[in-house]
Enzyme design. Structure first.
Site, PDB file in Angstrom:
ATOM      1  N   PHE A 251       0.857  -1.121  -0.019  1.00  0.00           N
ATOM      2  CA  PHE A 251      -0.100   0.114  -0.196  1.00  0.00           C
ATOM      3  C   PHE A 251       1.048   1.410   0.087  1.00  0.00           C
ATOM      4  O   PHE A 251       0.390   2.364   0.087  1.00  0.00           O
ATOM      5  CB  PHE A 251      -0.970  -0.104   1.222  1.00  0.00           C
ATOM      6  CG  PHE A 251      -1.721  -1.466   1.327  1.00  0.00           C
ATOM      7  CD1 PHE A 251      -2.670  -1.889   0.371  1.00  0.00           C
ATOM      8  CD2 PHE A 251      -1.315  -2.052   2.644  1.00  0.00           C
ATOM      9  CE1 PHE A 251      -3.070  -3.012   0.703  1.00  0.00           C
ATOM     10  CE2 PHE A 251      -2.114  -3.509   2.735  1.00  0.00           C
ATOM     11  CZ  PHE A 251      -2.687  -3.887   1.807  1.00  0.00           C
ATOM     12  N   ILE A 640      -8.438  -4.188 -19.526  1.00  0.00           N
ATOM     13  CA  ILE A 640      -8.111  -4.802 -18.441  1.00  0.00           C
ATOM     14  C   ILE A 640      -7.569  -5.947 -18.663  1.00  0.00           C
ATOM     15  O   ILE A 640      -7.962  -7.216 -19.366  1.00  0.00           O
ATOM     16  CB  ILE A 640      -9.609  -5.129 -17.721  1.00  0.00           C
ATOM     17  CG1 ILE A 640     -10.199  -3.738 -17.132  1.00  0.00           C
ATOM     18  CG2 ILE A 640      -9.452  -6.012 -16.381  1.00  0.00           C
ATOM     19  CD1 ILE A 640      -9.575  -2.827 -16.590  1.00  0.00           C
ATOM     20  N   THR A 645      -8.280 -10.625 -11.379  1.00  0.00           N
ATOM     21  CA  THR A 645      -7.518 -10.126 -10.332  1.00  0.00           C
ATOM     22  C   THR A 645      -7.712  -8.805 -10.241  1.00  0.00           C
ATOM     23  O   THR A 645      -7.501  -7.868  -9.296  1.00  0.00           O
ATOM     24  CB  THR A 645      -6.031 -10.261 -10.557  1.00  0.00           C
ATOM     25  OG1 THR A 645      -5.756  -9.832 -11.915  1.00  0.00           O
ATOM     26  CG2 THR A 645      -5.604 -11.731 -10.322  1.00  0.00           C
ATOM     27  N   GLN A 649      -8.677  -6.767  -7.119  1.00  0.00           N
ATOM     28  CA  GLN A 649      -7.865  -5.452  -6.648  1.00  0.00           C
ATOM     29  C   GLN A 649      -8.971  -4.254  -6.318  1.00  0.00           C
ATOM     30  O   GLN A 649      -8.786  -3.374  -5.302  1.00  0.00           O
ATOM     31  CB  GLN A 649      -6.954  -5.013  -7.814  1.00  0.00           C
ATOM     32  CG  GLN A 649      -5.866  -4.083  -7.304  1.00  0.00           C
ATOM     33  CD  GLN A 649      -4.917  -3.656  -8.373  1.00  0.00           C
ATOM     34  OE1 GLN A 649      -5.086  -4.128  -9.534  1.00  0.00           O
ATOM     35  NE2 GLN A 649      -3.829  -2.815  -8.091  1.00  0.00           N
ATOM     36  N   GLU A 716      -4.763   2.478  -7.125  1.00  0.00           N
ATOM     37  CA  GLU A 716      -5.283   3.537  -6.306  1.00  0.00           C
ATOM     38  C   GLU A 716      -6.661   3.925  -6.608  1.00  0.00           C
ATOM     39  O   GLU A 716      -7.160   4.682  -5.845  1.00  0.00           O
ATOM     40  CB  GLU A 716      -4.152   4.862  -6.616  1.00  0.00           C
ATOM     41  CG  GLU A 716      -2.925   4.109  -7.128  1.00  0.00           C
ATOM     42  CD  GLU A 716      -1.824   4.174  -5.833  1.00  0.00           C
ATOM     43  OE1 GLU A 716      -1.807   4.620  -4.714  1.00  0.00           O
ATOM     44  OE2 GLU A 716      -0.705   3.648  -6.308  1.00  0.00           O
TER      45      GLU A 716
HETATM   46 MO1  MOS Z   1       1.158   3.008  -3.988  1.00  0.00          MO
HETATM   47  S1  MOS Z   1       0.760   4.162  -2.504  1.00  0.00           S
HETATM   48  O1  MOS Z   1       2.434   3.991  -4.815  1.00  0.00           O
HETATM   49  O2  MOS Z   1       2.324   1.638  -3.228  1.00  0.00           O
END
Ligand code: MOS
Length: 749
Positions: A251, A640, A645, A649, A716
């Site tokens: 993360f 995609i 996955t 995600q 993100e």
């Molecule tokens: Mo991401 S916050 O660039 O692992």
């Protein structure tokens, strides 16, 4: 030349799934290394000052202890003044990286001040409790509110060509537009400190062989760790070997090498044995960076028809006393909604804390919590449906630079998401929907994240047994990169997926880019794709130049690649397999390594992924408890690669966003300058019982500009807009606008 569509887009099981569920996937601390010693860190208990004395005698004479290293006896290492040169893309961009065990200075609470090395872990843990420290304490600063009058523009914002987006102040159009607007809202939003809390702890096993260092290290960026360690220890880059095939959640927390690999390497050199150092869970709250505490003022102006006429966004973010962490806190504000007039400003505030760092959707999720809450507030004030308000202010081109989008499906996401969610059933007034004792609320938001492509290298190799491997040093923090790279390889090589392997996570492989910034598939994947095309061309050249081949004299235009075979378009029965070509040439394999780079398309098009998030909450009116009942997210992100996955995600990102909205907060006790809930018992992340029905889907989107694969990152994006959608749903349910996350029950009572 576009290769035949093969496995891309189909739901593919993880190629490393079996390894992961059987324990066969090795994480950094799990590698078997002979003669291992164990290190345990000792952390400071004050936030600012100096170590007057540090007494290690008792620890040294404890059973099994091999060494205690402090600033007094540590080898002198090289900590560069300006890590920008070595941390090319990752914040922080200016300052001096933390000089671990080099000085008596205390910069932040729970900073590493010693490492105890012992025969086994328990001995090291016990001895670490025996280290005695006397401090000369000075006044610390940890509150952003207290320091905001001393806020300053980041050095990066003053650069001509900043590295990651623009941090400089921007004034577009009429600077006085806000005061002329017919309807205005002007509010302040606060994001607390959040820690990533991945399952896998920061871990390193360091081993020296002469002047060569081998690190099994948890890292999202193999090359960054290699380069940083080489610099700190004065080694050649190629003498630092970093191995990290799997990452147990990142993360963002492992984007840059923190102190632990340096300390492990230092200790290993001193005790002349391999040393394992695993950062304890409570130490994780100061051993890596965090999402910075931010305060944001967002003011929006619109005319009565619901067209935005002014946007003002001022963001204040905390950084450490020795580095400047910068992130895109106000950047999405400049491009997400159409407004002729826009002012953004970004400032930093110093504090005695570990340097913050990117955490999933860094900047963007803080930005969107503020911006999309504000959009919601203004929609209510205008008495316009919040979804309709966003549609009216859709940006057909990027308002920041006037560039066309490389592709954009946000309107389609609004439409399909609203339909799947049942937005039309929503009544517009707050507190107007109920289910027994519970108030029902429906909220939505827009999500966006830029498409970033970094230079990356990869190798493809085809073997004479009809198999192939694609390789890059990039690591995989969990979204499925091992699988995606095999898929990309199989498609580009026109081979069956079962015959194509991937190999990742080793600095001896061609240099892959960072696993982060939602950039890996587009960057490393493009390199894999290009390497495969290069191998195909080599195979064709071999066959074409060979009189014994049915493809003798054939040009690229005359042939097709399918099923691991090259054939003539005019008569596909005339051709031969890659394996046959290699065997006739007595070659075991053929390979190509490429360096793949972004193109000028980035200057011609604005590249972003978009999604629309819809959330339904149930709020207990008497207890203030918020339960999320449903989430629907519609996303447009180009091609995609693996729907299975990708959806997974997205679900993970949404769960993370729910944590940000409702639970996650690292609480600073400003009297001690210390995080007081540095454990998973008191830092709350969502558990299964908190996770509702989540429906995430992708709308068709074709993008011919972003990269050769036409794919955009989603890691993100999945997270970015969720907190705003939850906050907006909570307002719809309760009529209470919560402008400081997380939305805990005390704020609703
Ligand atoms: Mo991401 S916050 O660039 O692992």
């Amino acid at each position: 030349m576009t290769p035949e569509v093969r496995p891309i887009g189909k739901p593919v099981e993880r190629v490393d799934g079996r390894l992961k569920v059987t324990g066969g996937a090795r994480y950094a601390a799990e590698f078997k290394v002979a003669n291992l010693a164990h290190g345990v860190l000792v952390m400071s208990t004050i936030a600012s000052g100096r170590i007057r004395s540090i007494d290690t005698e008792a620890a040294l004479s404890a059973p099994g202890v091999l060494a205690v290293i402090t600033h007094e006896n540590a080898p002198r290492l090289n900590f560069p003044e300006r890590p920008k040169a070595i941390d090319d893309f990752v914040a922080p961009t200016f300052g001096r990286s933390f000089p671990v065990l080099q000085e008596s200075t205390i910069y932040f609470n729970s900073q590493p001040i010693a490492v105890v090395v012992a025969e086994d872990l328990e001995q090291a843990e016990y001895a670490a409790t025996l280290v005695r420290v006397v401090y000369d304490e000075t006044k610390h600063v940890t509150s952003v509110e207290d320091e905001i009058t001393r806020a300053f523009p980041s050095q990066e914002s003053l650069m001509k060509e900043p590295l990651m987006g623009r941090f400089a102040d921007v004034v577009r159009g009429d600077p006085d537009a806000l005061s002329k607007a017919e309807v205005v809202i002007d509010e302040t939003y606060t994001m607390p400190v959040e820690h990533h809390n991945p399952m896998e702890l920061l871990s390193t096993i360091a081993e020296w062989s002469g002047d060569k260092l081998t690190l099994h290290d948890k890292t999202q960026w193999i090359f960054n760790t290699q380069r940083h360690l080489a610099l700190v220890f004065g080694l050649n880059e190629e003498d630092v070997h970093v191995i990290c095939p799997f990452v147990g959640g990142g993360f963002g927390s492992s984007l840059r090498p923190w102190s632990h690999p340096i300390v492990a390497a230092m200790a290993a050199r001193l005790v002349r044995r391999p040393v394992k150092l695993v950062v304890q869970r409570s130490q994780m709250f100061s051993s890596h960076g965090h999402r910075p505490y931010t305060i944001q003022r967002v003011a929006l102006g619109a005319n009565r028809d619901g067209k935005l006429t002014a946007i003002v966004h001022e963001g204040y973010a905390q950084t450490s006393v020795y580095e400047e962490n910068t992130e895109a806190l106000v950047n999405a504000t400049r491009m997400l909604y159409a407004s002729p007039n826009c002012i953004t400003k970004y400032r930093l505030v110093r504090g005695n804390i570990q340097t913050p760092l990117y955490m999933r959707a860094p900047g963007e999720s803080s930005c969107l919590f503020a911006l999309d809450s504000a959009m919601d507030e203004l929609a209510y004030k205008l008495k316009i449906d919040p979804l309709e308000f966003r549609i009216r202010n859709h940006a057909d081109r990027n308002p920041e630079n006037g560039l066309p989008w490389s592709s954009k499906s946000l309107l389609e996401c609004y439409r399909r998401g609203a339909e799947a969610f049942g937005w039309s059933r929503r009544t517009i007034e707050p507190r107007s929907m109920r289910d027994g004792r519970r108030l029902v609320g429906m909220g939505m938001s827009s999500g966006t994240y830029p498409v970033v492509r970094f230079p990356s290298s990869a190798r493809a190799r085809v073997f004479n047994d009809g198999t192939a491997v694609v390789q890059s040093s990039a690591s995989d923090m969990g979204p499925g990169t091992w699988t995606t790279m095999a898929i990309v390889g199989a498609e580009a090589l026109a081979m069956d997926l079962s015959r194509v392997r991937s190999e990742l996570g080793d600095s001896d492989l061609p240099r892959g880019s960072v696993h982060g910034i939602s950039s890996t598939t587009g960057s490393v994947g493009s390199a894999v794709h290009e390497a495969c095309l290069a191998v195909r061309a080599k195979l064709l050249a071999l066959a074409s130049g060979d009189q014994r081949s049915p493809l003798n004299g054939a040009t690229e235009e005359q042939v097709t690649f399918a099923d691991g075979r090259i054939a003539l378009k005019s008569d596909t029965s005339r051709g031969e397999s890659y394996a046959d070509i290699l065997r006739r040439n007595r070659m075991e394999s053929i390979e190509a390594t490429v360096d793949s780079n972004p193109t000028d398309e980035e200057k011609r098009f604005s590249m972003h992924a978009f999604c629309a998030d819809f959330v339904e909450v149930r709020v207990d009116e008497e207890l203030g408890v918020v339960r999320v009942a449903r989430v629907v997210s519609a996303c447009g992100a180009g091609r995609i690669m693996n729907e299975k996955t990708a959806v997974s995600q997205f679900i993970g990102g949404i769960v993370g966003g729910l944590g940000q909205a409702l639970f996650e907060e690292t609480v600073m006790d400003h009297r001690m300058g210390r995080f007081v809930n540095a454990n998973l018992g008191e830092y709350h992340v969502p558990v299964n019982a908190d996770v509702p029905s989540i429906y995430s889907f992708f709308v068709e989107e074709r993008d011919d500009h972003v990269n050769p694969l036409g794919t955009k990152g989603i890691g993100e994006l999945a997270y970015a807009g969720v907190a705003a959608a939850v906050a907006n749903a909570v307002f719809h349910a309760t009529g209470k606008r919560i402008r400081r996350l997380p939305i805990t029950l005390d704020k609703l009572l």
